[in-house]
Design a protein around this motif. Sequence first.
Motif, PDB file in Angstrom:
ATOM      1  N   PHE A  28     -32.415   8.717   1.929  1.00 51.60           N
ATOM      2  CA  PHE A  28     -33.423   8.845   0.885  1.00 51.60           C
ATOM      3  C   PHE A  28     -34.511   9.869   1.220  1.00 51.60           C
ATOM      4  O   PHE A  28     -35.385  10.122   0.400  1.00 51.60           O
ATOM      5  CB  PHE A  28     -34.065   7.485   0.586  1.00 51.60           C
ATOM      6  CG  PHE A  28     -33.115   6.564  -0.116  1.00 51.60           C
ATOM      7  CD1 PHE A  28     -32.815   6.752  -1.453  1.00 51.60           C
ATOM      8  CD2 PHE A  28     -32.515   5.506   0.557  1.00 51.60           C
ATOM      9  CE1 PHE A  28     -31.940   5.907  -2.106  1.00 51.60           C
ATOM     10  CE2 PHE A  28     -31.644   4.654  -0.087  1.00 51.60           C
ATOM     11  CZ  PHE A  28     -31.342   4.859  -1.422  1.00 51.60           C
ATOM     12  N   ASP A  29     -34.473  10.466   2.375  1.00 53.70           N
ATOM     13  CA  ASP A  29     -35.480  11.459   2.736  1.00 53.70           C
ATOM     14  C   ASP A  29     -35.379  12.701   1.855  1.00 53.70           C
ATOM     15  O   ASP A  29     -36.387  13.219   1.376  1.00 53.70           O
ATOM     16  CB  ASP A  29     -35.339  11.860   4.220  1.00 53.70           C
ATOM     17  CG  ASP A  29     -35.710  10.712   5.155  1.00 53.70           C
ATOM     18  OD1 ASP A  29     -36.345   9.746   4.663  1.00 53.70           O
ATOM     19  OD2 ASP A  29     -35.351  10.790   6.337  1.00 53.70           O
ATOM     20  N   ASP A  30     -34.171  13.200   1.640  1.00 51.22           N
ATOM     21  CA  ASP A  30     -33.997  14.396   0.804  1.00 51.22           C
ATOM     22  C   ASP A  30     -33.215  14.091  -0.477  1.00 51.22           C
ATOM     23  O   ASP A  30     -32.581  14.957  -1.055  1.00 51.22           O
ATOM     24  CB  ASP A  30     -33.312  15.500   1.612  1.00 51.22           C
ATOM     25  CG  ASP A  30     -31.943  15.092   2.111  1.00 51.22           C
ATOM     26  OD1 ASP A  30     -31.628  13.886   2.075  1.00 51.22           O
ATOM     27  OD2 ASP A  30     -31.181  15.990   2.506  1.00 51.22           O
ATOM     28  N   PHE A  31     -33.255  12.827  -0.909  1.00 52.96           N
ATOM     29  CA  PHE A  31     -32.500  12.401  -2.094  1.00 52.96           C
ATOM     30  C   PHE A  31     -32.947  13.139  -3.359  1.00 52.96           C
ATOM     31  O   PHE A  31     -32.120  13.602  -4.143  1.00 52.96           O
ATOM     32  CB  PHE A  31     -32.666  10.883  -2.287  1.00 52.96           C
ATOM     33  CG  PHE A  31     -31.949  10.366  -3.495  1.00 52.96           C
ATOM     34  CD1 PHE A  31     -30.574  10.213  -3.468  1.00 52.96           C
ATOM     35  CD2 PHE A  31     -32.642  10.041  -4.652  1.00 52.96           C
ATOM     36  CE1 PHE A  31     -29.910   9.743  -4.579  1.00 52.96           C
ATOM     37  CE2 PHE A  31     -31.980   9.575  -5.757  1.00 52.96           C
ATOM     38  CZ  PHE A  31     -30.612   9.420  -5.731  1.00 52.96           C
ATOM     39  N   SER A  32     -34.250  13.275  -3.581  1.00 52.21           N
ATOM     40  CA  SER A  32     -34.744  13.921  -4.796  1.00 52.21           C
ATOM     41  C   SER A  32     -34.330  15.391  -4.850  1.00 52.21           C
ATOM     42  O   SER A  32     -33.983  15.916  -5.909  1.00 52.21           O
ATOM     43  CB  SER A  32     -36.263  13.786  -4.917  1.00 52.21           C
ATOM     44  OG  SER A  32     -36.892  14.402  -3.804  1.00 52.21           O
ATOM     45  N   ALA A  33     -34.324  16.064  -3.719  1.00 55.47           N
ATOM     46  CA  ALA A  33     -33.913  17.477  -3.696  1.00 55.47           C
ATOM     47  C   ALA A  33     -32.426  17.614  -4.014  1.00 55.47           C
ATOM     48  O   ALA A  33     -32.014  18.494  -4.790  1.00 55.47           O
ATOM     49  CB  ALA A  33     -34.223  18.093  -2.336  1.00 55.47           C
ATOM     50  N   ARG A  34     -31.597  16.742  -3.443  1.00 58.19           N
ATOM     51  CA  ARG A  34     -30.158  16.795  -3.729  1.00 58.19           C
ATOM     52  C   ARG A  34     -29.867  16.453  -5.195  1.00 58.19           C
ATOM     53  O   ARG A  34     -29.004  17.065  -5.838  1.00 58.19           O
ATOM     54  CB  ARG A  34     -29.396  15.829  -2.811  1.00 58.19           C
ATOM     55  CG  ARG A  34     -29.258  16.366  -1.397  1.00 58.19           C
ATOM     56  CD  ARG A  34     -28.411  15.463  -0.521  1.00 58.19           C
ATOM     57  NE  ARG A  34     -29.142  14.223  -0.239  1.00 58.19           N
ATOM     58  CZ  ARG A  34     -28.646  12.996  -0.420  1.00 58.19           C
ATOM     59  NH1 ARG A  34     -27.421  12.827  -0.823  1.00 58.19           N
ATOM     60  NH2 ARG A  34     -29.382  11.942  -0.156  1.00 58.19           N
ATOM     61  N   MET A  35     -30.591  15.486  -5.729  1.00 58.58           N
ATOM     62  CA  MET A  35     -30.402  15.097  -7.132  1.00 58.58           C
ATOM     63  C   MET A  35     -30.774  16.245  -8.053  1.00 58.58           C
ATOM     64  O   MET A  35     -30.082  16.528  -9.038  1.00 58.58           O
ATOM     65  CB  MET A  35     -31.229  13.851  -7.463  1.00 58.58           C
ATOM     66  CG  MET A  35     -31.081  13.396  -8.898  1.00 58.58           C
ATOM     67  SD  MET A  35     -29.403  12.950  -9.327  1.00 58.58           S
ATOM     68  CE  MET A  35     -29.306  11.343  -8.623  1.00 58.58           C
ATOM     69  N   GLN A  36     -31.872  16.913  -7.764  1.00 54.50           N
ATOM     70  CA  GLN A  36     -32.305  18.054  -8.579  1.00 54.50           C
ATOM     71  C   GLN A  36     -31.268  19.176  -8.523  1.00 54.50           C
ATOM     72  O   GLN A  36     -30.988  19.812  -9.533  1.00 54.50           O
ATOM     73  CB  GLN A  36     -33.681  18.552  -8.098  1.00 54.50           C
ATOM     74  CG  GLN A  36     -34.318  19.565  -9.009  1.00 54.50           C
ATOM     75  CD  GLN A  36     -34.626  18.979 -10.379  1.00 54.50           C
ATOM     76  OE1 GLN A  36     -34.898  17.792 -10.531  1.00 54.50           O
ATOM     77  NE2 GLN A  36     -34.573  19.820 -11.391  1.00 54.50           N
TER      78      GLN A  36
END
Length: 149
Positions: free
Chosen positions: A27-35
């Motif tokens: 979940f550390d870089d989850f938002s970046a991967r989702m974007q």
Amino acid sequence: MEELKDIAPNLSKIKKENAFGTPKNYFDDFSARMQMQIEAEKHVADNKEFKIINLLKPALGLAASFAIIFMLVYIPLKTFIPQQQVIETTASADYPDSQMHSILEGLDESSFFSLLESDDNGNTFSDDDLMAYVSTNFSTYEIFEYTEE
């Protein structure tokens, strides 16, 4: 617990902990991967060309199906049962006297009704008599066909 050791010793050796979990730092870089995934899907959707043939394929398939069914049914029927033969057979069966047939063929509706209304013989026909005559001498289809004209 003792019963479990007696029944299944290998099963009792397994630790009781949750086997399911998320990878470390998921979940550390989850938002970046989702974007990045959202942007990639938008880019793929923009690259698809809109083709009118994709919209017409179902309609063309349906029309072709109807055309094939029509050809498989209508053409053999037309070949094996010529229409002229059907007309001649019907005419000879319904009107044995060809002279009477030609006289009745030349009458229009107004002349026919004027003949019905005239009292040359003194005979009068009731509506029930006319209905009985028409129903015995004409099929339902013929009556419907003549009323549509």
